[in-house]
Design a protein around this motif. Sequence first.
Motif: not given
Length: 124
Positions: A1-2, A41-42, A90-94
Motif C-alpha cells: 500500500m502506498t 515502489s510504495g 518505506l518501512a511504514h508502507s510495508t
Amino acid sequence: MTTWITTCDTCKNEGWSEGDMAQTDGESLATLIEAAATGLSGVKTRRVSCLMGCKNSCNVAIQGHGKLCYTLGEFAPTPEAASAIVAYALAHSTSETGQVPYREWPQEIKGHFVTRHPPLPDDA
C-alpha cells in the motif's frame, strides 16, 4: 500500500533569512526527499504550503490509507535527513498498521516525531 510523504514547502528554519533565501528550507528538503524517493515502489511524495508546525520546521507528514499517520519536524534540509525520512516511509508502507518498530527507525529521524494520528474510521 502506498505511503505518502507530504513535505511543507514553506518551512523556514531559524536563521533562514541570513542565507541566500533562493528557496525555503522546506523547498530544499522537499527536493532532497523527492530525489531519494525516486523509483521506489510504495512511497510517493507531494508538497503542501504549510503544515502549521512552524515551531518545528522543517515538517513532513507520513501517511497511508488505513494506517497510523505521523508528523515529524525539526529537520535540517540535508541529504541524510531526506534519506532517513524516505527509509522510514518505506518501512511504514510495508507495515500493516503503519507502526514501525523503534529498532527499525533510521537514527536520523529519532527525536523528530511531533504527532501520531490514528487512521480515520472507514465509513460503513
